[in-house]
Design an enzyme around this catalytic site. Structure first.
Site, mmCIF file in Angstrom:
data_model
loop_
_atom_site.group_PDB
_atom_site.id
_atom_site.type_symbol
_atom_site.label_atom_id
_atom_site.label_comp_id
_atom_site.label_asym_id
_atom_site.label_seq_id
_atom_site.Cartn_x
_atom_site.Cartn_y
_atom_site.Cartn_z
ATOM 1 N N SER A 189 0.866 -1.180 0.000
ATOM 2 C CA SER A 189 0.000 0.000 0.000
ATOM 3 C C SER A 189 0.898 1.224 0.000
ATOM 4 C CB SER A 189 -0.886 0.008 1.259
ATOM 5 O OG SER A 189 -1.527 1.261 1.419
ATOM 6 N N TYR A 241 -2.020 -0.913 10.690
ATOM 7 C CA TYR A 241 -2.030 -1.129 9.245
ATOM 8 C C TYR A 241 -0.798 -0.510 8.596
ATOM 9 C CZ TYR A 241 -3.955 -1.201 4.475
ATOM 10 O OH TYR A 241 -4.158 -1.423 3.129
#
Length: 259
Positions: A135, A148
């Site tokens: 990501s 995350y």
């Protein structure tokens, strides 16, 4: 194009499902893995005869080993892995419980390690390729998503470390770092906001291209990295982010700039 055998995690929906659809359309043999058994079986049925489903969690080495064994036993080997399984949770360092931290790291980082650990002996035999879906939050951070962000930063290190270890075995290891992608995970996250409509607009507007990605746009980059067309690429994480990390704020607003 020579048919190859690809293991795809997180294959029931989102980016993983798009990777599966693209490779099925190109005639490859697929083993799909996802924790959602019903959605996984539906995906496997829709994608054709050369598709096998192995329900399980990437956070379980036993489940990962089972998926790899299915590829070897049914299709004779394993040529590539597209790892996409992941979860999104929220909280800063005070709000994030140890249980939540462990949950996110187990799936998003340790899961990638376990998939690679299970698959690497077969990939060494085939001199194959592995692509991890990270990501842009592995390169920067949004507030309130500490676990995350940490996990996705770790994935970039995993790409680099494995690329160096596996080069002598002929295995290439790369990553992709998407921006916002129109997946169920993103839609669920937006639904948590008090003003989802405003957040939807903000998500699109933060990308210089003016929109979020479609899953198939990320899948096409993954397919390239798995293919022989990327035969001299390893240790690379490719941003697929609509330019969001290239933007620097603070420029004067002018008509010409469209700001």
């Amino acid at each position: 194009m020579t048919a190859r055998t690809i293991l795809i995690t997180g294959a029931a929906m989102g980016i993983g499902r798009a990777v599966a659809e693209l490779h099925a359309a190109r005639g490859h043999r697929l083993v799909l893995m996802d924790v959602n058994a019903d959605a996984l079986e539906a995906a496997a049925r829709e994608l054709g005869d050369n598709v096998a489903a192995s329900a399980g969690s990437v956070a379980s080495l036993e489940d990962c080993d089972r998926a790899v064994s299915m590829a070897v036993d049914r299709f004779g080997g394993l040529d590539g892995v597209s790892h996409n399984a992941g979860i999104q949770r929220y909280g800063d360092v005070v709000q994030t419980s140890l249980a939540l931290w462990n949950e996110v790291l187990d799936v998003n980082l340790t899961g990638a390690f376990l998939v690679a650990k299970a698959a690497m002996p077969a990939l060494r035999k085939s001199r194959g390729a592995l692509v991890l879906t990270a990501s842009i939050q592995g390169m920067a951070a949004q507030p309130g998503a500490l676990a995350y962000v940490a996990a996705k930063h770790g994935l970039l290190g995993l790409v680099n470390g494995m690329a160096m270890d596996e080069a002598r075995h002929g295995v290439r290891v790369n990553g992709v770092a998407p921006g916002s992608v129109d997946t169920p995970m993103l839609r669920d996250a937006i639904a948590l906001d008090p003003n989802p409509a405003a957040l939807n607009r903000a998500v699109d507007e933060m990308h210089p291209l003016g929109r979020r990605a479609r899953p198939e746009e990320v899948a096409s980059v993954i397919a390239f990295l798995l293919s022989e067309e990327a035969s001299f690429m390893t240790g690379e994480t490719v941003r697929v982010d609509g330019g969001v990390l290239s933007r620097i704020g603070g420029a004067p607003q002018t008509e010409e700039s469209g700001a």
